[in-house]
Design an enzyme around this catalytic site. Structure first.
Site, PDB file in Angstrom:
ATOM      1  N   HIS A   8      55.753  87.985 189.298  1.00 18.61           N
ATOM      2  CA  HIS A   8      55.617  89.331 189.657  1.00 18.61           C
ATOM      3  C   HIS A   8      56.359  90.045 188.781  1.00 18.61           C
ATOM      4  O   HIS A   8      57.290  90.568 188.307  1.00 18.61           O
ATOM      5  CB  HIS A   8      56.034  89.769 191.478  1.00 18.61           C
ATOM      6  CG  HIS A   8      57.044  89.233 191.974  1.00 18.61           C
ATOM      7  ND1 HIS A   8      57.805  90.990 191.324  1.00 18.61           N
ATOM      8  CD2 HIS A   8      58.228  88.445 192.343  1.00 18.61           C
ATOM      9  CE1 HIS A   8      59.718  90.237 192.265  1.00 18.61           C
ATOM     10  NE2 HIS A   8      58.788  89.009 191.904  1.00 18.61           N
ATOM     11  N   GLU A  88      58.330  83.444 197.776  1.00 16.01           N
ATOM     12  CA  GLU A  88      60.147  83.334 197.953  1.00 16.01           C
ATOM     13  C   GLU A  88      60.536  82.742 198.608  1.00 16.01           C
ATOM     14  O   GLU A  88      59.803  82.676 199.806  1.00 16.01           O
ATOM     15  CB  GLU A  88      59.789  85.385 197.723  1.00 16.01           C
ATOM     16  CG  GLU A  88      61.465  84.924 197.277  1.00 16.01           C
ATOM     17  CD  GLU A  88      61.908  85.345 195.774  1.00 16.01           C
ATOM     18  OE1 GLU A  88      62.169  83.451 195.905  1.00 16.01           O
ATOM     19  OE2 GLU A  88      62.240  86.014 194.956  1.00 16.01           O
TER      20      GLU A  88
END
Length: 220
Positions: A8, A88
């Site tokens: 990202h 994550e």
């Protein structure tokens, strides 16, 4: 089969660690700089993807979904799947800054793979879930003739490193010696007709692996 892994773009948590104290990790947005990073990488990713169709698997966190949206490759996608196993590493809920500094220090001393965060996961937990994702992806592609052979994965730095660790059988010591890719950095994984997986380039290492192993760039 080809998998393109993309980290990202820059998020609020990357520039303000106190943001984790007031905003859930999954809800942290991109910064203005991150938005531009995602826009800028879009044409490069599109060039890699060709004319499609592709399958897209994205971490459900806001920063990964925003990155995907700003890359503007939706028109190539046969499917876009929010995949929680690509999220994550879980550090818990809203974080206490003092406790988190202690956690980071202990994690570095203990080892990033096995250290279990007090209210979250260990690296080994993330390793297990990305392995589960990989196994299911390969099974889908075997059973579903309609599934595209090119896959785009928009995820996080740790998940990217662990996915490659699993696929290429890198040692835990080697994994702990690898740096995260930069924001919007990508890796291209390909499997040829003989079943050999390859990666286009290795990850940066911040130290030599204590066990002396190196990043294998191809494996059957």
């Amino acid at each position: 089969m080809r998998i393109i892994l993309v980290r990202h773009a820059e998020s609020l948590g990357n520039v303000d660690e106190l943001a984790y104290c007031r905003i859930p990790d999954h809800a942290l947005p991109l910064t203005a700089r991150g938005e531009q990073q995602a826009v800028d990488i879009g044409p490069r990713i599109r060039a890699l993807l060709g004319t499609g169709p592709i399958a897209v698997y994205v971490s459900p966190y806001l920063r990964t979904r925003q990155t995907l949206q700003l890359m503007e490759i939706d028109d190539l996608a046969d499917r876009i799947v929010a995949e929680p196993r690509l999220r994550e590493q879980d550090w818990g809920n809203l974080q206490d800054p003092v406790e988190q500094e202690v956690q980071k220090r202990q994690r570095h001393e203990f080892g990033h793979f096995f250290y279990r965060l007090a209210h979250g996961e260990s690296g080994a937990d993330v390793d297990d879930r990305v392995a589960s994702y990989l196994a299911e992806l390969e099974l889908r592609m075997l059973r579903q003739s309609s599934h595209p052979t090119t896959v785009l994965v928009v995820s996080h730095g740790l998940a990217m490193r662990l996915l490659c660790r699993r696929l290429f059988s890198w040692s835990i010591e080697l994994f702990e010696s690898l740096s995260n890719p930069n924001h919007c950095e990508f890796r291209v994984l390909e499997r040829d007709e003989q079943g050999v997986w390859s990666i286009d380039r290795p990850f940066t290492q911040w130290r030599q692996s204590p066990d002396g192993s190196t990043q294998k760039t191809s494996v059957r």
